[in-house]
Scaffold this motif. Structure first.
Motif, PDB file in Angstrom:
ATOM      1  N   ARG A  43     -17.727   1.143  -9.636  1.00 20.43           N
ATOM      2  CA  ARG A  43     -16.370   1.080  -9.098  1.00 20.43           C
ATOM      3  C   ARG A  43     -15.984  -0.371  -8.851  1.00 20.43           C
ATOM      4  O   ARG A  43     -16.835  -1.244  -8.757  1.00 20.43           O
ATOM      5  CB  ARG A  43     -16.257   1.875  -7.803  1.00 20.43           C
ATOM      6  CG  ARG A  43     -17.116   1.326  -6.686  1.00 20.43           C
ATOM      7  CD  ARG A  43     -16.890   1.983  -5.355  1.00 20.43           C
ATOM      8  NE  ARG A  43     -16.678   3.403  -5.482  1.00 20.43           N
ATOM      9  CZ  ARG A  43     -16.651   4.247  -4.498  1.00 20.43           C
ATOM     10  NH1 ARG A  43     -16.832   3.819  -3.284  1.00 20.43           N
ATOM     11  NH2 ARG A  43     -16.442   5.516  -4.673  1.00 20.43           N
ATOM     12  N   SER A  44     -14.699  -0.570  -8.720  1.00 18.43           N
ATOM     13  CA  SER A  44     -14.189  -1.906  -8.425  1.00 18.43           C
ATOM     14  C   SER A  44     -14.301  -2.157  -6.928  1.00 18.43           C
ATOM     15  O   SER A  44     -14.261  -1.228  -6.122  1.00 18.43           O
ATOM     16  CB  SER A  44     -12.728  -2.019  -8.848  1.00 18.43           C
ATOM     17  OG  SER A  44     -12.604  -1.837 -10.246  1.00 18.43           O
ATOM     18  N   LEU A  45     -14.449  -3.420  -6.552  1.00 13.53           N
ATOM     19  CA  LEU A  45     -14.515  -3.767  -5.139  1.00 13.53           C
ATOM     20  C   LEU A  45     -14.032  -5.181  -4.914  1.00 13.53           C
ATOM     21  O   LEU A  45     -14.014  -5.999  -5.831  1.00 13.53           O
ATOM     22  CB  LEU A  45     -15.928  -3.585  -4.592  1.00 13.53           C
ATOM     23  CG  LEU A  45     -17.043  -4.474  -5.142  1.00 13.53           C
ATOM     24  CD1 LEU A  45     -18.043  -4.746  -4.033  1.00 13.53           C
ATOM     25  CD2 LEU A  45     -17.746  -3.747  -6.271  1.00 13.53           C
ATOM     26  N   VAL A  46     -13.621  -5.433  -3.670  1.00 12.02           N
ATOM     27  CA  VAL A  46     -13.204  -6.768  -3.238  1.00 12.02           C
ATOM     28  C   VAL A  46     -14.209  -7.223  -2.195  1.00 12.02           C
ATOM     29  O   VAL A  46     -14.504  -6.505  -1.248  1.00 12.02           O
ATOM     30  CB  VAL A  46     -11.777  -6.754  -2.642  1.00 12.02           C
ATOM     31  CG1 VAL A  46     -11.440  -8.100  -2.017  1.00 12.02           C
ATOM     32  CG2 VAL A  46     -10.756  -6.387  -3.709  1.00 12.02           C
ATOM     33  N   LEU A  47     -14.732  -8.415  -2.389  1.00  7.87           N
ATOM     34  CA  LEU A  47     -15.665  -9.023  -1.445  1.00  7.87           C
ATOM     35  C   LEU A  47     -14.981 -10.233  -0.813  1.00  7.87           C
ATOM     36  O   LEU A  47     -14.178 -10.907  -1.463  1.00  7.87           O
ATOM     37  CB  LEU A  47     -16.948  -9.455  -2.163  1.00  7.87           C
ATOM     38  CG  LEU A  47     -17.694  -8.348  -2.910  1.00  7.87           C
ATOM     39  CD1 LEU A  47     -18.848  -8.930  -3.711  1.00  7.87           C
ATOM     40  CD2 LEU A  47     -18.193  -7.300  -1.940  1.00  7.87           C
ATOM     41  N   PHE A  48     -15.324 -10.503   0.437  1.00  5.43           N
ATOM     42  CA  PHE A  48     -14.673 -11.620   1.121  1.00  5.43           C
ATOM     43  C   PHE A  48     -15.672 -12.425   1.929  1.00  5.43           C
ATOM     44  O   PHE A  48     -16.670 -11.906   2.406  1.00  5.43           O
ATOM     45  CB  PHE A  48     -13.551 -11.119   2.041  1.00  5.43           C
ATOM     46  CG  PHE A  48     -14.018 -10.209   3.148  1.00  5.43           C
ATOM     47  CD1 PHE A  48     -14.374 -10.715   4.387  1.00  5.43           C
ATOM     48  CD2 PHE A  48     -14.090  -8.844   2.941  1.00  5.43           C
ATOM     49  CE1 PHE A  48     -14.800  -9.875   5.400  1.00  5.43           C
ATOM     50  CE2 PHE A  48     -14.514  -7.989   3.950  1.00  5.43           C
ATOM     51  CZ  PHE A  48     -14.867  -8.507   5.188  1.00  5.43           C
ATOM     52  N   VAL A  96     -23.769  -8.560 -14.187  1.00  3.49           N
ATOM     53  CA  VAL A  96     -24.095  -7.167 -14.502  1.00  3.49           C
ATOM     54  C   VAL A  96     -22.813  -6.473 -14.934  1.00  3.49           C
ATOM     55  O   VAL A  96     -21.759  -6.676 -14.336  1.00  3.49           O
ATOM     56  CB  VAL A  96     -24.675  -6.453 -13.246  1.00  3.49           C
ATOM     57  CG1 VAL A  96     -24.957  -5.005 -13.514  1.00  3.49           C
ATOM     58  CG2 VAL A  96     -25.916  -7.177 -12.762  1.00  3.49           C
ATOM     59  N   MET A  97     -22.891  -5.650 -15.953  1.00  2.00           N
ATOM     60  CA  MET A  97     -21.709  -4.956 -16.471  1.00  2.00           C
ATOM     61  C   MET A  97     -21.719  -3.459 -16.159  1.00  2.00           C
ATOM     62  O   MET A  97     -21.057  -2.687 -16.827  1.00  2.00           O
ATOM     63  CB  MET A  97     -21.614  -5.136 -17.997  1.00  2.00           C
ATOM     64  CG  MET A  97     -21.395  -6.544 -18.423  1.00  2.00           C
ATOM     65  SD  MET A  97     -19.743  -7.065 -17.949  1.00  2.00           S
ATOM     66  CE  MET A  97     -19.797  -8.768 -18.389  1.00  2.00           C
ATOM     67  N   ASN A 124     -17.461  -4.250 -15.786  1.00  2.00           N
ATOM     68  CA  ASN A 124     -17.530  -2.995 -16.521  1.00  2.00           C
ATOM     69  C   ASN A 124     -17.754  -3.163 -18.020  1.00  2.00           C
ATOM     70  O   ASN A 124     -17.952  -2.190 -18.732  1.00  2.00           O
ATOM     71  CB  ASN A 124     -16.288  -2.139 -16.263  1.00  2.00           C
ATOM     72  CG  ASN A 124     -15.016  -2.761 -16.801  1.00  2.00           C
ATOM     73  OD1 ASN A 124     -15.028  -3.610 -17.681  1.00  2.00           O
ATOM     74  ND2 ASN A 124     -13.887  -2.339 -16.246  1.00  2.00           N
ATOM     75  N   GLY A 125     -17.724  -4.384 -18.512  1.00  2.00           N
ATOM     76  CA  GLY A 125     -17.981  -4.640 -19.924  1.00  2.00           C
ATOM     77  C   GLY A 125     -16.794  -4.410 -20.843  1.00  2.00           C
ATOM     78  O   GLY A 125     -16.864  -4.686 -22.029  1.00  2.00           O
ATOM     79  N   THR A 126     -15.681  -3.937 -20.308  1.00  2.00           N
ATOM     80  CA  THR A 126     -14.488  -3.722 -21.120  1.00  2.00           C
ATOM     81  C   THR A 126     -13.807  -5.067 -21.349  1.00  2.00           C
ATOM     82  O   THR A 126     -13.448  -5.757 -20.389  1.00  2.00           O
ATOM     83  CB  THR A 126     -13.502  -2.759 -20.417  1.00  2.00           C
ATOM     84  OG1 THR A 126     -14.177  -1.536 -20.155  1.00  2.00           O
ATOM     85  CG2 THR A 126     -12.277  -2.510 -21.270  1.00  2.00           C
ATOM     86  N   ALA A 127     -13.636  -5.424 -22.608  1.00  2.00           N
ATOM     87  CA  ALA A 127     -13.042  -6.718 -22.937  1.00  2.00           C
ATOM     88  C   ALA A 127     -11.661  -6.853 -22.312  1.00  2.00           C
ATOM     89  O   ALA A 127     -10.828  -5.952 -22.405  1.00  2.00           O
ATOM     90  CB  ALA A 127     -12.950  -6.875 -24.447  1.00  2.00           C
ATOM     91  N   ILE A 139     -14.342  -7.606  -8.144  1.00  2.00           N
ATOM     92  CA  ILE A 139     -15.213  -7.172  -9.237  1.00  2.00           C
ATOM     93  C   ILE A 139     -14.612  -5.906  -9.838  1.00  2.00           C
ATOM     94  O   ILE A 139     -14.374  -4.928  -9.132  1.00  2.00           O
ATOM     95  CB  ILE A 139     -16.651  -6.896  -8.750  1.00  2.00           C
ATOM     96  CG1 ILE A 139     -17.234  -8.154  -8.103  1.00  2.00           C
ATOM     97  CG2 ILE A 139     -17.523  -6.417  -9.917  1.00  2.00           C
ATOM     98  CD1 ILE A 139     -18.601  -7.963  -7.485  1.00  2.00           C
ATOM     99  N   ILE A 140     -14.347  -5.957 -11.132  1.00  2.00           N
ATOM    100  CA  ILE A 140     -13.701  -4.838 -11.814  1.00  2.00           C
ATOM    101  C   ILE A 140     -14.790  -3.931 -12.376  1.00  2.00           C
ATOM    102  O   ILE A 140     -15.559  -4.328 -13.253  1.00  2.00           O
ATOM    103  CB  ILE A 140     -12.783  -5.337 -12.951  1.00  2.00           C
ATOM    104  CG1 ILE A 140     -11.854  -6.450 -12.457  1.00  2.00           C
ATOM    105  CG2 ILE A 140     -12.000  -4.159 -13.550  1.00  2.00           C
ATOM    106  CD1 ILE A 140     -11.034  -6.104 -11.252  1.00  2.00           C
ATOM    107  N   GLY A 141     -14.871  -2.734 -11.838  1.00  2.00           N
ATOM    108  CA  GLY A 141     -15.860  -1.750 -12.287  1.00  2.00           C
ATOM    109  C   GLY A 141     -15.214  -0.692 -13.173  1.00  2.00           C
ATOM    110  O   GLY A 141     -14.074  -0.820 -13.592  1.00  2.00           O
TER     111      GLY A 141
END
Length: 147
Positions: free
Chosen positions: A100-105, A95-96, A67-70, A144-146
């Motif tokens: 939304r945030s997601l969890v990949l496995f 990519v920033m 998300n680009g937030t420091a 991934i934090i969105g």
């Protein structure tokens, strides 16, 4: 007296009486069991298994700031470490602009991914498709934090 179903009349001649409600209940029971078996058979083997979860202490997570937030990935990494995860390496995504945030496995880690999503308060969980860079192969889970 209730009228017996035709099946019941045939059985009645053999000394067994089956009423219409009993036949309907039996048919309904078989329908529910058949539905449950077919529904279970349609699931992938990984979804059907009841293998115990791998402990957090043996689970590594790659946390990407999308998300680009420091500090977004770093904050999440710290939170996951307090939950007992083995490691939670924080870095930036390529990519920033993740909405939304997601969890990949990776294959075999679906249950742990759902637990991670709950721990991280992330609603979206999906399998990781495509190749993983060799440097990140040690991480079976990616958060991934969105926005």
């Amino acid at each position: 007296m209730e009228h017996a179903h035709p099946i019941g009349r045939a059985l009645s001649s053999r000394g067994v009486t089956v009423t219409r409600p009993a036949v309907l209940m039996t048919v309904a029971l078989f329908a529910v069991i058949a539905f449950a078996l077919l529904h279970q058979a349609g699931k992938p083997a990984a979804a059907r298994s009841t293998a115990p979860l791998k402990p957090r202490s043996q689970t590594s997570v790659l946390v990407l700031n999308g998300n680009g937030t420091a500090g977004a990935a770093s904050d999440m990494s710290t939170r996951l470490l307090t939950h007992g995860y083995r490691s939670a390496f924080a870095t930036d995504a390529k990519v920033m602009t993740y909405a939304r945030s997601l969890v990949l496995f990776r294959r075999g880690w679906a249950a742990e991914a759902r637990r991670l999503a709950k721990d991280a308060r992330i609603r979206t969980v999906a399998p990781l498709d495509g190749p993983i860079p060799a440097a990140d192969a040690q991480y079976p889970l990616v958060a991934i934090i969105g926005h």
